[in-house]
Write an enzyme that holds these catalytic residues in place. Structure first.
Site, short mmCIF file in Angstrom:
data_model
loop_
_atom_site.label_atom_id
_atom_site.label_comp_id
_atom_site.label_asym_id
_atom_site.label_seq_id
_atom_site.Cartn_x
_atom_site.Cartn_y
_atom_site.Cartn_z
N VAL A 15 0.82 -1.22 0.00
CA VAL A 15 0.00 0.00 0.00
C VAL A 15 0.85 1.27 0.00
O VAL A 15 0.31 2.37 -0.01
CB VAL A 15 -1.03 0.04 1.16
CG1 VAL A 15 -2.17 -0.93 0.92
CG2 VAL A 15 -0.39 -0.21 2.51
N ARG A 16 2.19 1.11 0.06
CA ARG A 16 3.10 2.27 0.01
C ARG A 16 2.85 3.24 1.16
O ARG A 16 2.34 2.86 2.19
CB ARG A 16 3.02 3.00 -1.34
CG ARG A 16 2.98 2.10 -2.56
CD ARG A 16 4.25 1.33 -2.76
NE ARG A 16 4.27 0.68 -4.06
CZ ARG A 16 4.94 -0.42 -4.34
NH1 ARG A 16 5.65 -1.04 -3.44
NH2 ARG A 16 4.90 -0.94 -5.54
N ASN A 40 8.27 -3.22 2.37
CA ASN A 40 9.35 -2.68 1.53
C ASN A 40 9.17 -1.20 1.21
O ASN A 40 9.09 -0.79 0.06
CB ASN A 40 9.53 -3.51 0.25
CG ASN A 40 8.31 -3.53 -0.66
OD1 ASN A 40 7.18 -3.38 -0.18
ND2 ASN A 40 8.52 -3.70 -1.95
N LYS A 95 9.04 -10.72 6.51
CA LYS A 95 9.16 -10.89 5.06
C LYS A 95 10.62 -10.84 4.65
O LYS A 95 11.29 -9.82 4.85
CB LYS A 95 8.38 -9.78 4.34
CG LYS A 95 8.55 -9.75 2.82
CD LYS A 95 7.91 -10.94 2.13
CE LYS A 95 8.26 -11.01 0.65
NZ LYS A 95 7.55 -10.06 -0.17
N HIS A 134 10.28 -13.86 -0.65
CA HIS A 134 10.31 -13.57 -2.08
C HIS A 134 11.38 -14.50 -2.66
O HIS A 134 12.57 -14.24 -2.53
CB HIS A 134 10.67 -12.10 -2.34
CG HIS A 134 10.65 -11.76 -3.80
ND1 HIS A 134 9.79 -10.83 -4.34
CD2 HIS A 134 11.35 -12.26 -4.85
CE1 HIS A 134 9.98 -10.77 -5.65
NE2 HIS A 134 10.94 -11.63 -5.98
N HIS A 168 3.81 -15.32 -3.85
CA HIS A 168 3.51 -15.16 -5.29
C HIS A 168 4.20 -16.18 -6.18
O HIS A 168 5.01 -15.84 -7.03
CB HIS A 168 3.83 -13.74 -5.77
CG HIS A 168 5.11 -13.14 -5.26
ND1 HIS A 168 6.33 -13.76 -5.39
CD2 HIS A 168 5.35 -11.99 -4.59
CE1 HIS A 168 7.26 -13.00 -4.84
NE2 HIS A 168 6.68 -11.92 -4.34
N ASP A 240 -0.43 -9.34 -4.27
CA ASP A 240 0.81 -8.64 -4.62
C ASP A 240 0.50 -7.40 -5.43
O ASP A 240 1.29 -6.99 -6.30
CB ASP A 240 1.80 -9.55 -5.37
CG ASP A 240 3.22 -8.99 -5.33
OD1 ASP A 240 3.48 -8.08 -4.53
OD2 ASP A 240 4.05 -9.45 -6.13
N HIS A 244 2.45 1.60 -8.81
CA HIS A 244 3.50 2.56 -9.17
C HIS A 244 2.82 3.64 -10.01
O HIS A 244 1.90 3.31 -10.78
CB HIS A 244 4.60 1.90 -10.03
CG HIS A 244 5.41 0.87 -9.30
ND1 HIS A 244 6.48 1.20 -8.49
CD2 HIS A 244 5.29 -0.48 -9.24
CE1 HIS A 244 7.00 0.08 -7.99
NE2 HIS A 244 6.30 -0.94 -8.42
N ALA A 256 8.59 -2.64 -11.51
CA ALA A 256 7.88 -3.94 -11.47
C ALA A 256 6.68 -3.85 -10.54
O ALA A 256 6.80 -3.38 -9.40
CB ALA A 256 8.83 -5.03 -10.99
O1 DOR Z 1 6.45 -6.79 -9.06
C1 DOR Z 1 6.71 -6.60 -7.87
N1 DOR Z 1 6.49 -5.40 -7.28
N2 DOR Z 1 7.26 -7.58 -7.16
C2 DOR Z 1 7.71 -7.40 -5.92
O2 DOR Z 1 8.22 -8.31 -5.34
C3 DOR Z 1 7.65 -6.06 -5.29
C4 DOR Z 1 6.61 -5.25 -5.88
C5 DOR Z 1 6.72 -3.78 -5.50
O3 DOR Z 1 6.91 -3.50 -4.31
O4 DOR Z 1 6.60 -2.94 -6.38
ZN ZN Z 2 5.07 -8.13 -3.16
#
Ligand code: DOR
Ligand code: ZN
Length: 335
Positions: A15-16, A40, A95, A134, A168, A240, A244, A256
């Protein structure tokens, strides 16, 4: 036709923070009862203080929806037993990211050498803290998950009391490990049930379908579908969903991540119905996870109806999977 899901859960969600959090958190909280929140961020969530503050920011962003964020800490091999014992009160899991393998994972583990991880894994086993992984090496992109499988096997064998979730999964081979080790579980995303590498790069390049791990071959997708549609008790839905901004996806050096949170349940209902397996959706999106994580979520009934839903072109600055396309199911209400 309608389908009511009891307490749907998203067991892997990004969710950033800041403005992005305010945009995306309500899109999960309005249709899920709870979600496992990935750590992350920049910097990653590694302290109890940062975790509690992040949790509060998530709750404030969910517009008073009935929703519980289940928090995770970013795995570090130097967490002490005492720290983990205290952390256990606030977290659902740790994680583990191999260093540099995906978005904001630079501070992850640089070697999967079991000796260096032993103390932490033993503490987690004793404290019953699940390990979410992961699972990719930095090898050839299509082989990364398969190459990592020996690490999963070592972890599973050496720490039989540790609950390990292969996050995933994207390959037939990962699917086969579930039968081999009692303590291995898996999450499966929506996008890996729908797409193969062909959808990402077989025609015109689709940046909004680019993610890590990359989508694989048709036989891999078939293996994942088999697990999900049969609601295999060792698998859970984890979107997942990884938002972005559009300009970070539609550019050279595309980030990604596939953004699926607001369309996940509708697209899952479509998929399960197409295969005549709607009755198994409840287990895949909630019941299995409750058993694996041994928890009882808040009560939330989400009713889907068989009514066309045109997916918006964007949510704020983020383009979702199926943007502008028609799905056959929509969300009627969440109570
Ligand atoms: O595609 C992905 N995006 N895979 C991940 O493991 C992290 C994620 C992200 O945080 O953008
Ligand atoms: Zn993820």
């Amino acid at each position: 036709m309608t389908l009511t899901l009891n307490s749907p859960l998203d067991m892997h969600l990004h969710v950033r923070d800041n403005d992005m959090l305010k945009t995306v958190a309500p899109l999960s909280s309005n249709s899920f009862a709870s979600a496992i929140i990935m750590p992350n961020l920049v910097p990653p969530v590694t302290t109890i203080k940062a975790l509690q503050e992040y949790k509060q920011r998530i709750i404030r962003s969910t517009c008073r929806d009935n929703f519980t964020p289940l928090m995770t800490l970013f795995f570090k091999s130097d967490y002490s037993y005492e720290f983990l014992k205290e952390a256990k009160k606030y977290i659902a899991a740790l994680k583990l990211y191999p260093s540099g393998i995906t978005t904001n994972s630079e501070g992850g583990v640089s070697s999967m050498d079991i000796d260096g991880l032993k103390d932490t894994f033993e503490a987690m086993s004793e404290l019953e803290i699940p390990l979410l992984v992961h699972g990719e090496t930095n090898g050839f992109v299509m082989d990364r998950e398969k190459e990592f499988s020996s690490v999963y096997e070592q972890f599973a064998k050496n720490f039989p009391k540790l609950k390990i979730v292969m996050e995933h999964i994207t390959t037939k081979h990962s699917a086969s490990l579930l039968d081999k080790y009692e303590n291995l579980y898996a999450t499966i995303t929506l996008h890996h049930l729908y797409i193969t590498l062909d959808d990402v790069a077989g025609g015109m390049l689709s940046p909004h379908l680019f993610c890590k791990p990359i989508a694989k071959r048709p036989e891999d997708r078939e293996a994942l579908l088999k697990l999900a549609l049969s609601a295999n008790p060792k698998v859970m839905f984890g979107s997942d969903s990884a938002p972005h901004p559009q300009d970070k996806k539609e550019c050279c050096g595309c980030a990604a991540g596939v953004f699926t949170a607001p369309i996940a349940l509708q697209a899952l209902a479509q998929l399960f119905e197409r295969h005549g397996k709607l009755k198994n959706l409840q287990a895949f999106v909630s019941d299995n996870a409750q058993k694996i994580y041994n928890f009882k979520p808040i009560d939330k009934k989400v009713t889907l109806e068989k009514k066309e839903f045109i997916v918006p072109n964007s949510y704020g600055s983020v383009v979702p999977m199926f943007a502008g396309e028609k799905l056959l199911w929509s969300i009627k209400n969440a109570l």
